[in-house]
Scaffold this motif. Structure first.
Motif, PDB file in Angstrom:
ATOM      1  N   LEU A 139       3.870  -4.261  -8.029  1.00 16.79           N
ATOM      2  CA  LEU A 139       4.886  -3.648  -7.171  1.00 16.79           C
ATOM      3  C   LEU A 139       4.333  -2.411  -6.464  1.00 16.79           C
ATOM      4  N   GLN A 140       3.595  -1.576  -7.194  1.00 15.09           N
ATOM      5  CA  GLN A 140       2.982  -0.405  -6.579  1.00 15.09           C
ATOM      6  C   GLN A 140       1.965  -0.819  -5.518  1.00 15.09           C
ATOM      7  N   PHE A 141       1.225  -1.859  -5.803  1.00 14.20           N
ATOM      8  CA  PHE A 141       0.230  -2.386  -4.873  1.00 14.20           C
ATOM      9  C   PHE A 141       0.903  -2.841  -3.577  1.00 14.20           C
ATOM     10  N   ASP A 142       2.004  -3.580  -3.703  1.00 19.33           N
ATOM     11  CA  ASP A 142       2.730  -4.047  -2.519  1.00 19.33           C
ATOM     12  C   ASP A 142       3.308  -2.877  -1.715  1.00 19.33           C
ATOM     13  N   GLU A 143       3.854  -1.873  -2.412  1.00 17.49           N
ATOM     14  CA  GLU A 143       4.407  -0.704  -1.732  1.00 17.49           C
ATOM     15  C   GLU A 143       3.310   0.063  -0.990  1.00 17.49           C
ATOM     16  N   LEU A 144       2.141   0.184  -1.610  1.00 19.86           N
ATOM     17  CA  LEU A 144       1.015   0.864  -0.969  1.00 19.86           C
ATOM     18  C   LEU A 144       0.594   0.123   0.295  1.00 19.86           C
ATOM     19  N   TYR A 145       0.533  -1.206   0.220  1.00 14.63           N
ATOM     20  CA  TYR A 145       0.139  -1.973   1.402  1.00 14.63           C
ATOM     21  C   TYR A 145       1.179  -1.830   2.516  1.00 14.63           C
ATOM     22  N   PHE A 193      -9.016  -0.505  10.457  1.00 11.10           N
ATOM     23  CA  PHE A 193      -8.475  -0.134   9.150  1.00 11.10           C
ATOM     24  C   PHE A 193      -7.495  -1.190   8.656  1.00 11.10           C
ATOM     25  N   SER A 194      -6.640  -1.643   9.561  1.00 10.75           N
ATOM     26  CA  SER A 194      -5.631  -2.641   9.204  1.00 10.75           C
ATOM     27  C   SER A 194      -6.277  -3.943   8.741  1.00 10.75           C
ATOM     28  N   ASN A 195      -7.300  -4.391   9.457  1.00  9.10           N
ATOM     29  CA  ASN A 195      -7.988  -5.634   9.085  1.00  9.10           C
ATOM     30  C   ASN A 195      -8.685  -5.513   7.730  1.00  9.10           C
ATOM     31  N   LYS A 196      -9.352  -4.385   7.491  1.00 12.69           N
ATOM     32  CA  LYS A 196     -10.032  -4.185   6.206  1.00 12.69           C
ATOM     33  C   LYS A 196      -9.026  -4.157   5.060  1.00 12.69           C
ATOM     34  N   ILE A 217      -8.609  -6.737   1.753  1.00 10.59           N
ATOM     35  CA  ILE A 217      -8.500  -6.294   0.358  1.00 10.59           C
ATOM     36  C   ILE A 217      -7.210  -6.805  -0.257  1.00 10.59           C
ATOM     37  N   TYR A 218      -6.121  -6.696   0.489  1.00 14.19           N
ATOM     38  CA  TYR A 218      -4.810  -7.120  -0.016  1.00 14.19           C
ATOM     39  C   TYR A 218      -4.768  -8.611  -0.320  1.00 14.19           C
ATOM     40  N   SER A 219      -5.388  -9.395   0.527  1.00 13.20           N
ATOM     41  CA  SER A 219      -5.292 -10.854   0.374  1.00 13.20           C
ATOM     42  C   SER A 219      -6.377 -11.441  -0.522  1.00 13.20           C
ATOM     43  N   ASN A 220      -7.360 -10.646  -0.956  1.00 11.75           N
ATOM     44  CA  ASN A 220      -8.431 -11.139  -1.817  1.00 11.75           C
ATOM     45  C   ASN A 220      -7.950 -11.168  -3.267  1.00 11.75           C
ATOM     46  N   GLU A 221      -7.413 -12.293  -3.690  1.00  9.53           N
ATOM     47  CA  GLU A 221      -6.857 -12.387  -5.041  1.00  9.53           C
ATOM     48  C   GLU A 221      -7.909 -12.696  -6.094  1.00  9.53           C
ATOM     49  N   ASP A 222      -9.166 -12.869  -5.686  1.00  6.92           N
ATOM     50  CA  ASP A 222     -10.236 -13.099  -6.663  1.00  6.92           C
ATOM     51  C   ASP A 222     -10.606 -11.813  -7.397  1.00  6.92           C
ATOM     52  N   LEU A 256      -7.442   0.130  -1.712  1.00  5.19           N
ATOM     53  CA  LEU A 256      -6.398   0.378  -0.718  1.00  5.19           C
ATOM     54  C   LEU A 256      -6.001   1.851  -0.696  1.00  5.19           C
ATOM     55  N   LEU A 257      -5.962   2.459  -1.856  1.00  2.26           N
ATOM     56  CA  LEU A 257      -5.622   3.882  -1.926  1.00  2.26           C
ATOM     57  C   LEU A 257      -6.665   4.717  -1.182  1.00  2.26           C
ATOM     58  N   ASP A 258      -7.932   4.361  -1.330  1.00  2.00           N
ATOM     59  CA  ASP A 258      -8.989   5.053  -0.582  1.00  2.00           C
ATOM     60  C   ASP A 258      -8.813   4.875   0.922  1.00  2.00           C
TER      61      ASP A 258
END
Length: 119
Positions: A41-47, A78-81, A85-90, A100-102
């Motif tokens: 949830l935090q990850f999704d909010e950050l994105y 920045f958006s593409n990078k 990261i967001y979509s790389n589930e591996d 993402l925080l960085d």
């Protein structure tokens, strides 16, 4: 059929063994699952926050056209990078969250430098 004291004793021993050995690992698994859900949830909010930061182009309105294009393309990069990261589930979600925080911090620094330039 009536239960004897031996039967009650066997039931009590089985219950004790179940509570002592079977229940704690199940509770630990549930706690780990809860932590993973909270992190997701935090990850999704950050994105979502990053998406908001990279799609708001209002900070460029006072810049010349060529600088606007450069700034917008940098935000697009920045958006593409961040999307990669967001979509790389591996990769592990904790690693992805910190990456993402960085990037969020880099985007905020970039935006503040643009705002200082226009002020």
């Amino acid at each position: 059929m009536t239960l004897t004291i031996i039967d009650y004793l066997i039931i009590a021993i089985i219950g004790y063994l179940l509570i002592t050995y079977a229940l704690p690992p199940a509770l630990v698994k549930a706690n780990i699952k809860h932590d993973e859900i909270a992190l997701k949830l935090q990850f999704d909010e950050l994105y979502e926050k990053i998406v908001d930061l990279t799609t708001d182009n209002s900070i460029f309105k006072d810049l010349p056209k060529d600088e606007q294009k450069i700034g917008k393309s940098q935000l697009k990069d920045f958006s593409n990078k961040c999307f990669e990261i967001y979509s790389n589930e591996d990769d592990d979600i904790k690693n992805r969250y910190h990456k993402l925080l960085d990037y969020k911090n880099q985007i905020e620094k970039f935006r503040s430098s643009i705002q200082k330039e226009t002020a």
